[in-house]
Design a protein around this motif. Structure first.
Motif, short mmCIF file in Angstrom:
data_model
loop_
_atom_site.label_atom_id
_atom_site.label_comp_id
_atom_site.label_asym_id
_atom_site.label_seq_id
_atom_site.Cartn_x
_atom_site.Cartn_y
_atom_site.Cartn_z
N SER A 23 49.13 68.59 46.41
CA SER A 23 49.59 67.64 45.41
C SER A 23 51.14 68.30 45.19
O SER A 23 51.57 69.23 45.73
CB SER A 23 48.90 67.78 44.40
OG SER A 23 49.01 69.04 43.65
N ALA A 24 51.87 67.57 44.52
CA ALA A 24 53.31 67.70 44.08
C ALA A 24 53.20 68.76 43.21
O ALA A 24 54.00 69.84 43.39
CB ALA A 24 53.87 66.58 43.46
N GLN A 25 52.11 69.15 42.49
CA GLN A 25 52.15 70.34 41.60
C GLN A 25 51.84 71.68 42.43
O GLN A 25 52.28 72.64 42.34
CB GLN A 25 51.01 69.95 40.61
CG GLN A 25 50.78 71.37 39.44
CD GLN A 25 49.85 70.81 38.70
OE1 GLN A 25 49.46 69.89 38.51
NE2 GLN A 25 49.68 71.89 37.68
N ASP A 26 50.88 71.38 43.34
CA ASP A 26 50.55 72.56 44.30
C ASP A 26 51.87 73.04 44.97
O ASP A 26 52.34 74.06 44.95
CB ASP A 26 49.55 72.53 45.20
CG ASP A 26 48.24 72.05 44.62
OD1 ASP A 26 47.80 72.71 43.53
OD2 ASP A 26 47.37 71.25 45.32
N ARG A 48 59.66 76.32 42.53
CA ARG A 48 60.32 75.20 41.91
C ARG A 48 59.92 73.92 41.78
O ARG A 48 59.12 73.37 42.45
CB ARG A 48 61.56 75.23 43.09
CG ARG A 48 62.83 74.37 42.66
CD ARG A 48 63.63 75.28 41.79
NE ARG A 48 64.20 76.54 42.38
CZ ARG A 48 65.15 76.49 43.03
NH1 ARG A 48 65.84 75.53 43.45
NH2 ARG A 48 65.49 77.90 43.63
N PRO A 49 60.13 73.54 40.34
CA PRO A 49 59.98 72.12 40.08
C PRO A 49 60.12 71.08 41.05
O PRO A 49 61.25 71.30 41.83
CB PRO A 49 60.51 71.89 38.65
CG PRO A 49 61.05 73.41 38.39
CD PRO A 49 61.17 73.92 39.47
N VAL A 50 59.26 70.30 41.15
CA VAL A 50 59.47 68.91 41.94
C VAL A 50 60.37 67.88 41.42
O VAL A 50 60.14 67.52 40.13
CB VAL A 50 58.11 68.47 42.57
CG1 VAL A 50 58.48 67.30 43.41
CG2 VAL A 50 57.47 69.26 43.57
N ALA A 103 54.26 67.97 52.00
CA ALA A 103 53.09 68.51 51.19
C ALA A 103 52.08 69.38 52.16
O ALA A 103 50.81 69.00 52.12
CB ALA A 103 52.46 67.48 50.28
N GLU A 113 59.43 62.48 44.89
CA GLU A 113 58.45 62.15 45.87
C GLU A 113 59.19 61.27 46.65
O GLU A 113 59.46 60.16 46.28
CB GLU A 113 57.16 62.00 45.47
CG GLU A 113 56.22 63.00 44.90
CD GLU A 113 54.70 62.61 44.47
OE1 GLU A 113 54.21 61.84 45.38
OE2 GLU A 113 54.01 63.20 43.73
N ALA A 120 55.00 72.59 44.02
CA ALA A 120 55.92 73.39 43.25
C ALA A 120 55.34 74.88 42.95
O ALA A 120 56.19 75.87 42.76
CB ALA A 120 55.97 72.63 41.89
N VAL A 121 54.22 75.01 42.72
CA VAL A 121 53.78 76.40 42.48
C VAL A 121 53.90 77.42 43.86
O VAL A 121 54.69 78.32 43.65
CB VAL A 121 52.22 76.50 42.36
CG1 VAL A 121 51.60 77.82 42.36
CG2 VAL A 121 51.87 75.79 41.02
#
Length: 365
Positions: A307-310, A317-319, A270, A322, A312-313
């Motif tokens: 973050s996982a969302q960051d 691609r979607p995560v 990350a 983790e 992905a952006v």
């Protein structure tokens, strides 16, 4: 991750010679089976992988589409006349088990096709794991996938494709186990006797591991990796490949392994640079191959990181999950014990989610 039955119990015939095709179809009708027929196209690779037996007409032996097919057992070359030397060489390169010359070999071909339909070959699944950068945690996840899959399989092969990674056998606590390491197998090509190969490798918890050597590291050729993976899958064993970090020989190995993978996983720490590198791998160079394009992204959280969302952006691609921290992993590693993959452990939970998420029956652990 149990072996999956082939999607088709029909033979595949590959030829553009209408006279030869008529003869082969007549023989297969006598065997009581209806074949698939192809001469090329994007569906040929999967059809050749899933067919009960593949019958190649002598006219297609040198075609690029046929020469690019992955190695597999159950390939027969069919011809109307004895093959010249160059065609024989091409048949050998393709791993053909026999050249059937019609009409003399009709009886044999009827029997061979009927046997294949009654007992179609089963191939083990293939999972490929890599990291967007060095130290991502891909090797740990690869070991977890193999150990988890071994719970429901007769055996699993874990392949260490990183010659300078220190040896994946260390992660399993198998560094002192007897068996072959990569330097002994870098010269293999084509069809390999899978049973003999697997029996010669170190084993831990139902997982046979082909690791790099710490005393004599050597690059793993893509052809050797393909031959080893195909040999194990032909025996019905699931295979997990741990790819080296991107760059150098890693690109060729990734392209060879991911072309046939049922599951590709890219582990991304990350961090901004790691996520940016992941985006490049997933999209590929402009106009070039993108072997990671279908991979699932797994994020490894880091203190103070994205973050996982960051991720992905940035990666585009979607995560899929983790790679959670396991407080006991370091202690087990220092004691020479394999990672914990119980259903409640972070690694075990992630491995089960990834193995169970593949939309093909027979894969889920």
């Amino acid at each position: 991750m149990s072996p999956a039955p082939r999607a088709s119990s029909h033979p595949l015939v590959v030829s553009s010679d209408e006279d030869l095709l008529d003869d082969v179809l007549r023989v297969l009708a006598a065997a009581g089976t209806e074949p698939q027929v192809a001469s090329g196209g994007p569906a040929l690779r999967r059809a050749a992988r899933e067919a009960a037996v593949v019958l190649l007409g002598a006219d297609v032996l040198t075609s690029p589409a046929v020469r690019a097919l992955p190695r597999r057992p159950g390939v027969v070359v069919v011809a109307a006349d004895p093959l010249p030397a160059a065609a024989w060489a091409a048949a050998v390169e393709l791993g053909a088990e026999r050249v059937a010359v019609l009409p003399g070999d009709e009886a044999w071909l009827v029997s061979r096709a009927a046997d294949a339909v009654r007992s179609p070959v089963e191939r083990g699944r293939l999972a490929v794991v890599g990291g967007s950068c060095g130290g991502a945690g891909a090797s740990t996840l690869a070991a977890a996938l193999a150990l988890t899959a071994a719970e429901d399989a007769d055996g699993v092969l874990l392949v260490d494709a990183d010659a300078w990674g220190g040896g994946l056998d260390l992660l399993l606590g198998a560094e002192d186990a007897e068996g072959l390491r990569w330097p002994a197998l870098t010269g293999v090509r084509g069809r390999v006797a899978g049973d003999a190969l697997l029996a010669a490798l170190p084993e831990v918890g139902g997982v046979r591991v082909l690791a790099a050597s710490r005393e004599d590291p050597a690059a793993v050729p893509a052809e050797a990796l393909t031959a080893v993976v195909d040999a194990a899958r032909a025996c019905g064993w699931p295979v997990v490949v741990d790819l080296p970090r991107p760059g150098g020989d890693g690109g060729a190995l990734a392209e060879a392994a991911l072309a046939e993978a049922d599951l590709g996983v890219l582990v991304v720490p990350a961090r901004l640079r790691a996520a940016s590198a992941a985006r490049l791998l997933l999209s590929g160079p402009p106009g070039g191959p993108a072997p990671w394009s279908a991979a699932r992204v797994v994020v490894r959280p880091v203190p103070g990181g994205l973050s996982a969302q960051d991720v992905a952006v940035v990666a585009g691609r979607p995560v899929a999950g983790e790679l959670g921290h396991d407080r006991g992993a370091l202690t087990r590693g220092e004691r020479g014990e394999p990672p914990a993959v119980g259903p409640r452990s972070p690694l075990g939970a992630l491995a089960r989610r990834l193995l169970g998420g593949v939309d093909r029956p027979g894969w889920a652990a």
